[in-house]
Enzyme design. Structure first.
Site, PDB file in Angstrom:
ATOM      1  N   VAL A 159       1.247   7.116  13.605  1.00 54.06           N
ATOM      2  CA  VAL A 159       0.645   6.057  12.776  1.00 54.06           C
ATOM      3  C   VAL A 159       1.404   4.749  12.981  1.00 54.06           C
ATOM      4  CG1 VAL A 159       0.059   5.329  10.429  1.00 54.06           C
ATOM      5  CG2 VAL A 159      -0.237   7.719  11.087  1.00 54.06           C
ATOM      6  N   GLY A 160       2.723   4.835  13.089  1.00 51.29           N
ATOM      7  CA  GLY A 160       3.525   3.634  13.327  1.00 51.29           C
ATOM      8  C   GLY A 160       3.126   2.927  14.615  1.00 51.29           C
ATOM      9  N   GLU A 215       8.931  16.731  14.989  1.00 48.63           N
ATOM     10  CA  GLU A 215       9.350  16.645  13.588  1.00 48.63           C
ATOM     11  C   GLU A 215       8.457  17.548  12.739  1.00 48.63           C
ATOM     12  OE1 GLU A 215       8.413  13.116  11.254  1.00 48.63           O
ATOM     13  OE2 GLU A 215      10.515  13.024  10.649  1.00 48.63           O
ATOM     14  N   LYS A 228       0.847  -1.192   0.000  1.00 53.68           N
ATOM     15  CA  LYS A 228       0.000   0.000   0.000  1.00 53.68           C
ATOM     16  C   LYS A 228       0.881   1.240   0.000  1.00 53.68           C
ATOM     17  CE  LYS A 228      -1.818   3.263   2.774  1.00 53.68           C
ATOM     18  NZ  LYS A 228      -2.049   4.238   1.753  1.00 53.68           N
ATOM     19  N   GLU A 257       9.752   2.095  10.663  1.00 59.55           N
ATOM     20  CA  GLU A 257      10.727   3.177  10.508  1.00 59.55           C
ATOM     21  C   GLU A 257       9.937   4.478  10.554  1.00 59.55           C
ATOM     22  OE1 GLU A 257      13.836   3.069  10.702  1.00 59.55           O
ATOM     23  OE2 GLU A 257      14.204   0.937  10.389  1.00 59.55           O
ATOM     24  N   CYS A 305      13.234  11.666   6.443  1.00 62.33           N
ATOM     25  CA  CYS A 305      13.296  11.240   7.842  1.00 62.33           C
ATOM     26  C   CYS A 305      14.689  11.479   8.398  1.00 62.33           C
ATOM     27  CB  CYS A 305      12.928   9.775   7.956  1.00 62.33           C
ATOM     28  SG  CYS A 305      13.902   8.744   6.865  1.00 62.33           S
TER      29      CYS A 305
HETATM   30  P1  NAP Z   1       2.119   8.762   7.636  1.00 61.59           P
HETATM   31  O1  NAP Z   1       1.112   9.810   7.541  1.00 61.59           O
HETATM   32  O2  NAP Z   1       2.391   8.120   8.947  1.00 61.59           O
HETATM   33  O3  NAP Z   1       1.715   7.646   6.556  1.00 61.59           O
HETATM   34  C1  NAP Z   1       2.539   6.524   6.290  1.00 61.59           C
HETATM   35  C2  NAP Z   1       1.691   5.451   5.652  1.00 61.59           C
HETATM   36  O4  NAP Z   1       0.751   4.951   6.612  1.00 61.59           O
HETATM   37  C3  NAP Z   1       0.863   5.958   4.479  1.00 61.59           C
HETATM   38  O5  NAP Z   1       0.782   4.954   3.499  1.00 61.59           O
HETATM   39  C4  NAP Z   1      -0.485   6.190   5.136  1.00 61.59           C
HETATM   40  O6  NAP Z   1      -1.561   6.166   4.234  1.00 61.59           O
HETATM   41  C5  NAP Z   1      -0.551   5.022   6.083  1.00 61.59           C
HETATM   42  N1  NAP Z   1      -1.531   5.158   7.159  1.00 61.59           N
HETATM   43  C6  NAP Z   1      -2.150   6.277   7.598  1.00 61.59           C
HETATM   44  N2  NAP Z   1      -3.020   5.969   8.586  1.00 61.59           N
HETATM   45  C7  NAP Z   1      -2.936   4.641   8.784  1.00 61.59           C
HETATM   46  C8  NAP Z   1      -3.568   3.728   9.678  1.00 61.59           C
HETATM   47  N3  NAP Z   1      -4.482   4.123  10.581  1.00 61.59           N
HETATM   48  N4  NAP Z   1      -3.234   2.430   9.606  1.00 61.59           N
HETATM   49  C9  NAP Z   1      -2.310   1.993   8.729  1.00 61.59           C
HETATM   50  N5  NAP Z   1      -1.690   2.802   7.856  1.00 61.59           N
HETATM   51  C10 NAP Z   1      -1.988   4.114   7.885  1.00 61.59           C
HETATM   52  O7  NAP Z   1       3.535   9.277   7.118  1.00 61.59           O
HETATM   53  P2  NAP Z   1       3.773  10.149   5.804  1.00 61.59           P
HETATM   54  O8  NAP Z   1       3.193  11.503   6.048  1.00 61.59           O
HETATM   55  O9  NAP Z   1       3.358   9.397   4.599  1.00 61.59           O
HETATM   56  O10 NAP Z   1       5.371  10.198   5.754  1.00 61.59           O
HETATM   57  C11 NAP Z   1       6.136  11.090   6.512  1.00 61.59           C
HETATM   58  C12 NAP Z   1       6.684  10.411   7.756  1.00 61.59           C
HETATM   59  O11 NAP Z   1       7.447   9.275   7.380  1.00 61.59           O
HETATM   60  C13 NAP Z   1       7.633  11.282   8.535  1.00 61.59           C
HETATM   61  O12 NAP Z   1       7.380  11.137   9.913  1.00 61.59           O
HETATM   62  C14 NAP Z   1       8.999  10.708   8.212  1.00 61.59           C
HETATM   63  O13 NAP Z   1       9.985  10.939   9.164  1.00 61.59           O
HETATM   64  C15 NAP Z   1       8.687   9.270   8.072  1.00 61.59           C
HETATM   65  N6  NAP Z   1       9.711   8.571   7.301  1.00 61.59           N
HETATM   66  C16 NAP Z   1      10.561   7.718   7.953  1.00 61.59           C
HETATM   67  C17 NAP Z   1      11.543   7.057   7.265  1.00 61.59           C
HETATM   68  C18 NAP Z   1      12.459   6.123   7.979  1.00 61.59           C
HETATM   69  O14 NAP Z   1      12.986   5.233   7.328  1.00 61.59           O
HETATM   70  N7  NAP Z   1      12.678   6.256   9.276  1.00 61.59           N
HETATM   71  C19 NAP Z   1      11.672   7.239   5.887  1.00 61.59           C
HETATM   72  C20 NAP Z   1      10.810   8.119   5.253  1.00 61.59           C
HETATM   73  C21 NAP Z   1       9.821   8.764   5.976  1.00 61.59           C
HETATM   74  P3  NAP Z   1      -2.107   7.510   3.485  1.00 61.59           P
HETATM   75  O15 NAP Z   1      -1.095   8.591   3.677  1.00 61.59           O
HETATM   76  O16 NAP Z   1      -2.234   7.058   2.086  1.00 61.59           O
HETATM   77  O17 NAP Z   1      -3.421   7.833   4.101  1.00 61.59           O
END
Ligand code: NAP
Ligand code: MG
Length: 479
Positions: free
Chosen positions: A230-231, A381, A173, A248, A282
């Site tokens: 979300v994680g 963040e 997904k 992550e 990130c």
């Molecule tokens: P996010 O909002 O947490 O979303 C991540 C994924 O989870 C998306 O596919 C999202 O779907 C999905 N999601 C949302 N709600 C969910 C739920 N209730 N259950 C299961 N999945 C759900 O993060 P983002 O805004 O896409 O990305 C930015 C974040 O990623 C930042 O915090 C960044 O630091 C982190 N990041 C970390 C790394 C690492 O390796 N440490 C690398 C890159 C990014 P939708 O968005 O499609 O609704």
């Protein structure tokens, strides 16, 4: 009329009833396409297909798996320019950054093509006479992959490639903001000739499709990259049914600049780490921790360097920094800049919304001087082109401040002191350390991941990915 893209299950594309527009953040009039917003039942279908495909895929010779992964690497490489253009258009990183990400995805598939052939076991004597012990690694089954928007092809690749290499089947997904790159990857995987059901793609919202993946009893393991809240939720759901989970998440990564640093290197590390890719990494350096005696020179040189950078349309050659990914993220960035402007003692340089020929989310890089480590902007963040400059008296204070955070992904130090370099590698409470290098920008063939609020579970990438994507079995044999 924009064409609508469906979801990929069991080797076939399927239409879905509802769609979402994928909009170019550099140009809101540019609609990249309509992408499926699947319902929960699509995850049931995908898991059924992946479960049916799993036994045969597991028993497929590693050479065949390696060949298929190599074909994906070749497919990505052949289409690299088109994929980079698509990625820059949907996510907003610049074309060179997008090309780098696409090539990384190819390198990852090539690396794991080799890894498919290197799944070794262990054989040793038992403590009992006449008995031997065989330890083998086996795949987990169906793996659910939940990816964020900021690396639209590399993150799906670095989770999917090892999953497949070690004999698992996959339900991916991608983030709703960036489905096009994942769809392009699915097409390349299809063309490579994988058996139906080995790889499946379901697009849709996180609260529906992401939650269905976390909670589906047929999914043995969930690998997630995204934000910390979300994680945590994904982990709670997956662990409640005793599925394996790997997270992550975010960062608040420090870059220390000591008085003995090479100033040019320090400024380049800070500007690259904090602001390239619009700060939407990130691994971005969002806390610049600067020793007192070099502080003013560092700030002056950094502001001078930032003044040379052009924020604009990701597809234009002159652009150094592309737009913020969407209006919601722009609001978040502006919210934090508002807090910083109101914080007594801190001053925001830049951080202005600017207009360009096309309507997009253009924000100039923001350097917050006079920041303290307990300011909100230094603790949470932001995920935008925003960095705090925190002045410290000496190296020891720098290390204390660097480690004083909920997160622990990566930390950097700019110094010419061998002693400080060695000491910091040991004292940094992070999964990764950079010396005289930007905090962002990692190799694809070595372990990646953090500590504390940044990561949970085994490392990603490199040979360490095996720890998550396989399970061990210990067999005792009396012949
Ligand atoms: P996010 O909002 O947490 O979303 C991540 C994924 O989870 C998306 O596919 C999202 O779907 C999905 N999601 C949302 N709600 C969910 C739920 N209730 N259950 C299961 N999945 C759900 O993060 P983002 O805004 O896409 O990305 C930015 C974040 O990623 C930042 O915090 C960044 O630091 C982190 N990041 C970390 C790394 C690492 O390796 N440490 C690398 C890159 C990014 P939708 O968005 O499609 O609704
Ligand atoms: Mg999001």
């Amino acid at each position: 009329m924009t064409s609508a893209t469906g979801i990929y299950i069991d080797g076939t594309w399927h239409d879905v009833a509802e769609h979402r527009e994928n909009i170019n953040p550099s140009d809101h009039s540019d609609v990249i396409g309509l992408f499926g917003r699947a319902e929960r039942s699509a995850v049931d279908d995908a898991v059924d297909a992946a479960s049916r495909a799993f036994p045969a895929w597991w028993r497929t010779s590693p050479q065949r798996r390696a060949d298929l992964l190599e074909a994906v690497a070749a497919g990505i490489t052949t289409q690299a320019d088109d994929l980079a253009h698509l990625l820059a258009r949907e996510e907003g990183k610049t074309l060179p950054e997008a090309k780098g990400e696409v090539m990384r995805a190819a390198h990852i598939f090539r690396f794991f093509s080799g890894e498919a052939l290197r799944v070794v076991g262990e054989r040793q004597a038992s403590t009992r006479d006449g008995v031997t012990v065989n330890l083998v690694r086996e795949p987990l089954g169906v793996v659910g992959v939940i990816a964020p928007w900021n690396f639209p092809i590399a993150i799906p690749a670095w989770k999917t490639a090892p999953a497949l290499a070690y004999g698992n089947t996959v339900v991916l997904k991608p983030a709703e903001l960036v489905p096009a790159s994942a769809v392009a990857l699915a097409r390349i995987i299809h063309e490579a000739g994988f058996p139906p059901g080995v790889f499946n793609l379901v697009t849709g919202s996180g609260s529906v499709i992401g939650d269905a993946i976390s909670s589906h009893p047929g999914i043995a393991a969930v690998t997630f990259t995204g934000s910390e809240p979300v994680g945590r939720r994904v982990a709670a759901t997956a662990v409640a049914r005793l599925a394996e989970v790997q997270l992550e998440m975010g960062g608040k990564n420090p870059l220390i600049v000591l008085a003995d640093a090479d100033l040019d290197i320090a400024v380049e590390c800070a500007v690259n780490g904090a602001f390239f890719s619009t700060g939407q990494r990130c691994t971005a350096s969002s806390r610049l921790i600067i020793e007192d005696s070099i502080h003013d020179r560092f700030v002056d040189a950094t502001l001078a360097r930032l003044a040379q950078l052009h924020v604009g349309n990701a597809l234009e050659d002159a652009t150094d920094i592309g737009p913020v990914v969407d209006e919601r993220q722009l609001d978040t960035d502006l919210h934090y800049l508002g807090i910083a402007r109101e914080t007594v003692g801190s001053e925001v340089h830049g951080g202005e919304v600017v207009e360009r020929a096309t309507r997009g989310n253009f924000l100039t890089p923001a350097l917050i001087t006079g920041a303290r480590n307990d300011d909100i902007v230094s603790r949470e963040e932001v995920f935008g082109p925003v960095a705090s400059v925190i002045r410290v008296a000496d190296y020891d204070e720098a290390v204390t401040v660097a480690n004083d955070t909920e997160f622990g992904l990566v930390a950097g130090i700019c110094t010419t002191s061998l002693r400080a370099s060695e000491d910091f590698q040991s004292r940094s409470d992070t999964g990764m350390v950079m010396v005289n290098l930007p905090t962002a920008g990692v190799d694809p063939h070595v372990a990646f991941g953090g500590r504390k609020g940044s990561s949970f579970g085994p490392r990603e990438q490199g040979a360490h990915a095996r720890d998550f994507f396989t399970q061990t079995k210990t067999a005792y044999v009396r012949p």
